[in-house]
Design a protein around this motif. Structure first.
Motif, mmCIF file in Angstrom:
data_model
loop_
_atom_site.group_PDB
_atom_site.id
_atom_site.type_symbol
_atom_site.label_atom_id
_atom_site.label_comp_id
_atom_site.label_asym_id
_atom_site.label_seq_id
_atom_site.Cartn_x
_atom_site.Cartn_y
_atom_site.Cartn_z
ATOM 1 N N SER A 41 -7.784 27.318 -4.558
ATOM 2 C CA SER A 41 -6.670 28.248 -4.607
ATOM 3 C C SER A 41 -6.554 29.074 -3.335
ATOM 4 C CB SER A 41 -6.776 29.152 -5.822
ATOM 5 O OG SER A 41 -8.054 29.665 -5.919
ATOM 6 N N ILE A 42 -7.627 29.204 -2.548
ATOM 7 C CA ILE A 42 -7.474 29.944 -1.296
ATOM 8 C C ILE A 42 -7.090 29.002 -0.166
ATOM 9 C CG2 ILE A 42 -9.842 29.830 -0.449
ATOM 10 C CD1 ILE A 42 -7.490 32.804 -0.282
ATOM 11 N N LEU A 43 -7.267 27.701 -0.356
ATOM 12 C CA LEU A 43 -7.085 26.744 0.743
ATOM 13 C C LEU A 43 -5.706 26.783 1.401
ATOM 14 C CD1 LEU A 43 -8.296 24.368 2.306
ATOM 15 C CD2 LEU A 43 -7.302 22.901 0.638
ATOM 16 N N PRO A 44 -4.572 26.797 0.656
ATOM 17 C CA PRO A 44 -3.292 26.787 1.367
ATOM 18 C C PRO A 44 -2.989 28.096 2.071
ATOM 19 C CG PRO A 44 -2.918 26.926 -0.966
ATOM 20 C CD PRO A 44 -4.358 26.691 -0.796
ATOM 21 N N ILE A 45 -3.711 29.174 1.743
ATOM 22 C CA ILE A 45 -3.398 30.476 2.327
ATOM 23 C C ILE A 45 -4.286 30.759 3.529
ATOM 24 C CG2 ILE A 45 -3.281 32.929 1.825
ATOM 25 C CD1 ILE A 45 -2.775 32.091 -1.084
ATOM 26 N N MET A 46 -5.594 30.548 3.360
ATOM 27 C CA MET A 46 -6.507 30.870 4.461
ATOM 28 C C MET A 46 -7.685 29.904 4.428
ATOM 29 S SD MET A 46 -7.798 34.646 5.333
ATOM 30 C CE MET A 46 -8.478 35.060 6.913
ATOM 31 N N PRO A 47 -7.603 28.785 5.155
ATOM 32 C CA PRO A 47 -8.639 27.754 5.051
ATOM 33 C C PRO A 47 -10.027 28.205 5.495
ATOM 34 C CG PRO A 47 -6.688 26.879 6.077
ATOM 35 C CD PRO A 47 -6.491 28.338 5.992
ATOM 36 N N GLN A 48 -10.103 29.228 6.373
ATOM 37 C CA GLN A 48 -11.433 29.682 6.816
ATOM 38 C C GLN A 48 -12.228 30.247 5.646
ATOM 39 O OE1 GLN A 48 -8.596 30.748 8.169
ATOM 40 N NE2 GLN A 48 -8.577 30.061 10.299
ATOM 41 N N LEU A 49 -11.516 30.942 4.744
ATOM 42 C CA LEU A 49 -12.192 31.490 3.572
ATOM 43 C C LEU A 49 -12.719 30.384 2.675
ATOM 44 C CD1 LEU A 49 -10.242 34.531 2.255
ATOM 45 C CD2 LEU A 49 -12.536 34.379 3.093
ATOM 46 N N MET A 50 -12.002 29.243 2.670
ATOM 47 C CA MET A 50 -12.492 28.107 1.896
ATOM 48 C C MET A 50 -13.843 27.643 2.435
ATOM 49 S SD MET A 50 -12.648 24.564 1.349
ATOM 50 C CE MET A 50 -11.878 23.775 2.714
ATOM 51 N N ILE A 51 -13.967 27.579 3.752
ATOM 52 C CA ILE A 51 -15.247 27.170 4.349
ATOM 53 C C ILE A 51 -16.348 28.164 3.995
ATOM 54 C CG2 ILE A 51 -16.424 26.716 6.518
ATOM 55 C CD1 ILE A 51 -14.484 24.622 5.855
ATOM 56 N N LEU A 52 -16.015 29.462 4.081
ATOM 57 C CA LEU A 52 -16.998 30.486 3.741
ATOM 58 C C LEU A 52 -17.455 30.341 2.288
ATOM 59 C CD1 LEU A 52 -18.455 33.145 4.324
ATOM 60 C CD2 LEU A 52 -16.455 34.316 3.509
ATOM 61 N N ASN A 53 -16.469 30.155 1.389
ATOM 62 C CA ASN A 53 -16.795 29.996 -0.025
ATOM 63 C C ASN A 53 -17.637 28.748 -0.251
ATOM 64 O OD1 ASN A 53 -16.820 30.222 -2.745
ATOM 65 N ND2 ASN A 53 -14.625 30.270 -3.011
ATOM 66 N N PRO B 98 -17.340 35.870 -1.066
ATOM 67 C CA PRO B 98 -16.123 35.040 -1.063
ATOM 68 C C PRO B 98 -15.109 35.473 -2.109
ATOM 69 C CG PRO B 98 -17.983 33.794 -1.881
ATOM 70 C CD PRO B 98 -18.527 35.046 -1.319
ATOM 71 N N LYS B 99 -15.577 35.887 -3.289
ATOM 72 C CA LYS B 99 -14.631 36.293 -4.335
ATOM 73 C C LYS B 99 -13.842 37.523 -3.893
ATOM 74 C CE LYS B 99 -16.397 34.403 -8.573
ATOM 75 N NZ LYS B 99 -17.358 33.458 -8.064
ATOM 76 N N PHE C 89 -28.883 38.107 0.141
ATOM 77 C CA PHE C 89 -28.676 39.152 1.136
ATOM 78 C C PHE C 89 -27.605 38.831 2.168
ATOM 79 C CE2 PHE C 89 -33.251 39.704 -0.045
ATOM 80 C CZ PHE C 89 -33.006 40.793 -0.839
ATOM 81 N N LEU C 90 -26.665 37.955 1.860
ATOM 82 C CA LEU C 90 -25.669 37.622 2.882
ATOM 83 C C LEU C 90 -24.488 38.571 2.876
ATOM 84 C CD1 LEU C 90 -25.398 33.782 3.193
ATOM 85 C CD2 LEU C 90 -26.487 35.422 4.648
ATOM 86 N N LEU C 91 -24.382 39.438 1.880
ATOM 87 C CA LEU C 91 -23.205 40.303 1.827
ATOM 88 C C LEU C 91 -23.101 41.261 3.016
ATOM 89 C CD1 LEU C 91 -20.723 41.083 0.259
ATOM 90 C CD2 LEU C 91 -22.050 42.755 -0.944
ATOM 91 N N PRO C 92 -24.192 41.880 3.505
ATOM 92 C CA PRO C 92 -24.040 42.827 4.614
ATOM 93 C C PRO C 92 -23.534 42.200 5.903
ATOM 94 C CG PRO C 92 -26.086 43.231 3.514
ATOM 95 C CD PRO C 92 -25.548 41.974 2.948
ATOM 96 N N ILE C 93 -23.643 40.870 6.064
ATOM 97 C CA ILE C 93 -23.149 40.313 7.322
ATOM 98 C C ILE C 93 -21.708 39.857 7.204
ATOM 99 C CG2 ILE C 93 -25.429 39.590 8.044
ATOM 100 C CD1 ILE C 93 -24.553 36.751 7.473
ATOM 101 N N SER C 94 -21.017 40.231 6.103
ATOM 102 C CA SER C 94 -19.630 39.776 5.987
ATOM 103 C C SER C 94 -18.702 40.323 7.071
ATOM 104 C CB SER C 94 -19.090 40.091 4.604
ATOM 105 O OG SER C 94 -19.240 41.432 4.307
ATOM 106 N N PRO C 95 -18.902 41.548 7.646
ATOM 107 C CA PRO C 95 -18.041 41.951 8.759
ATOM 108 C C PRO C 95 -18.164 41.018 9.953
ATOM 109 C CG PRO C 95 -19.155 43.850 7.893
ATOM 110 C CD PRO C 95 -19.752 42.676 7.233
ATOM 111 N N LEU C 96 -19.386 40.469 10.172
ATOM 112 C CA LEU C 96 -19.586 39.533 11.274
ATOM 113 C C LEU C 96 -18.745 38.278 11.063
ATOM 114 C CD1 LEU C 96 -23.357 39.378 12.113
ATOM 115 C CD2 LEU C 96 -21.466 40.042 13.549
ATOM 116 N N MET C 97 -18.691 37.811 9.797
ATOM 117 C CA MET C 97 -17.975 36.568 9.540
ATOM 118 C C MET C 97 -16.481 36.763 9.695
ATOM 119 S SD MET C 97 -19.899 34.804 6.449
ATOM 120 C CE MET C 97 -21.598 34.348 6.615
ATOM 121 N N MET C 98 -15.992 37.962 9.401
ATOM 122 C CA MET C 98 -14.554 38.166 9.490
ATOM 123 C C MET C 98 -14.098 38.301 10.926
ATOM 124 S SD MET C 98 -13.573 37.783 6.614
ATOM 125 C CE MET C 98 -11.846 38.184 6.767
#
Lengths: 98, 345
Positions: free
Chosen positions: B192-204, B262-263, B335-344
């Protein structure tokens, strides 16, 4: 849509419909799968002649090779199913249902 | 299994995925998918019990039909446009049939019926390969053709997958079936995220791979495949059992863990795109999944030592399995949540 295109499309659709609806036996499902692959072979081998791109002529052979491997795997699985379930009837494959 | 045959099979698995991921021509991508399918079938059928053979037969039939449909869509596209490159899937009928073929390969919602049954018939190692490594190649194709795909079809498939993944897992007691339904639900979020933002699909996808491999490796360490054997897993490896609670909550997507990332980003992006109804329904369907994760965590953690257990105790062996990968995956699924600003960025 040319005649060749229509014929391989309809052959593919018939094969896939047969695979979806007429699969009482594993052997008939495998035969439908083979029909599907052969219709693709017709399509792949008539596409280069249609647009005169003869460097593409090897691709149908590669596809035929892969479909032969697939048919071999399917037949091996049919032998295995017959040895474990006693028959190749697909309605007998119900050990894992929810 | 014979080590030579095993190395052959494993290298073919790797070859198939790498071929699909790195190819630009539809035919090579199809060849990679076929190599993948044909290579995992001996792994599935290596124990000759009826369940394994049945699972491999079902897997073979669905995957062969799906890859035939994939090649057919590519061939149709070539007949209409004369183009075999993956990026140039422009014909709309081919695009729809391609979406259906890839959804069938992945086990997304209207074509998901094979996935729980196949996963139930396998041992945990092959199940791990099936639900992580085998998802990579179809996902790579899906990512490449995402700009030309039908948005509403993908959104519909994604929503149905999350709902079915949630509802289906509620009534299960077999852990592998629960994992299969959780896989369907996560793939629904990705679709459901794929047609809007494919990068988030990869992250998920990455986070899903990490969490699923953690859970499979944990189950392999404590060698349990039913909920009833989870309750007596605390004498085997107490620390891993306690940490499994966090793994399950991470799969459910609760905040301080990495499954939340990702959610969170998907819901934010869907709200930005003015689809609040879809976002609400996705969030509510995550509650269904959370219910069965919580049931698992109840029986694995909250019935541990000081409480009485209704299940008969099992014999305690020292586990000889390597746990390096498990510990890595455990840490990264918490513990991957704190690095989410890096991924964005």
């Amino acid at each position: 849509m040319t005649l060749v295109h229509f014929s391989f499309c309809s052959a593919f659709t018939l094969g896939l419909t047969g695979l979806a609806l007429h699969r009482a036996h594993l052997l008939s499902a495998l035969l439908c799968l083979e029909g599907v692959m052969l219709s693709m072979y017709v399509g792949l081998s008539s596409w280069p002649t249609q647009i005169s791109l003869f460097s593409f002529s090897l691709v149908p052979m590669l596809m035929l090779t892969f479909s032969a491997c697939e048919a071999g795997t399917g037949l091996a699985l049919m032998v295995a199913t017959t040895r474990t379930h006693g028959t190749d009837n697909l309605h007998n494959l119900n050990l894992l249902q929810c | 299994m014979n080590p030579i045959a095993l190395s052959m099979i494993l290298s073919s698995l790797a070859l198939g995925t790498i071929l699909t991921v790195s190819s630009n021509h539809w035919f090579l991508a199809w060849m990679g998918l076929e190599i993948n399918t044909l290579a995992i079938i001996p792994l599935m059928a290596q124990n000759h019990h009826p369940r394994a053979v049945e699972a491999s037969t079902k897997y073979f039939l669905t995957q062969a039909a799906a890859s035939a449909l994939l090649l057919f869509s590519a061939l149709n596209n070539a007949w209409f446009t004369g183009e075999w490159s993956i990026m140039n899937l422009t014909n709309s009928i081919s695009c729809t049939t391609m979406t259906i073929a890839i959804c069938m390969k992945l086990g997304l919602a209207p074509f998901h019926f094979w996935l729980p049954e196949v996963l139930q018939g396998l041992n945990l190692t092959t199940g791990l390969i099936l639900s992580t490594w085998q998802k990579l190649a179809p996902m790579a194709i899906l990512y490449q053709i995402s700009p030309s795909m039908n948005t509403s079809l993908l959104l519909l498939i994604g929503l149905t997958s999350t709902l079915i993944g949630g509802w289906g897992g509620l009534n299960q007691t077999q852990l592998r079936k629960i994992l299969a339904f959780s896989s369907i639900a996560h793939l629904g979020w990705m679709a459901s995220i794929l047609p809007i933002m494919p990068q988030l699909m990869i992250l998920n996808l990455i986070i899903y791979l990490i969490m699923t491999s953690t859970l499979f490796l944990t189950l392999k360490t404590i060698s349990s495949t039913k909920i009833s054997t989870l309750a007596t897993s605390w004498p085997k490896t107490p620390t891993t059992t306690a940490l499994t609670l966090l793994t399950l909550l991470s799969l459910g997507g609760l905040p301080p863990l990495s499954g939340f990332m990702p959610k969170w980003l998907i819901l934010q992006e869907l709200t930005n795109q003015n689809t609040p109804i879809l976002a609400t329904m996705l969030a509510l369907s995550a509650l269904l999944s959370l219910f069965f994760y919580l049931r698992l965590s109840y029986s694995i953690t909250l019935t541990s030592s000081p409480n009485t257990s209704n299940s008969p105790l099992t014999w305690r062996h020292n586990s000889k399995q390597p746990t390096t990968l498990l510990s890595l995956m455990l840490i990264s699924s918490f513990f991957l949540l704190p690095i989410s600003p890096l991924m964005m960025s």
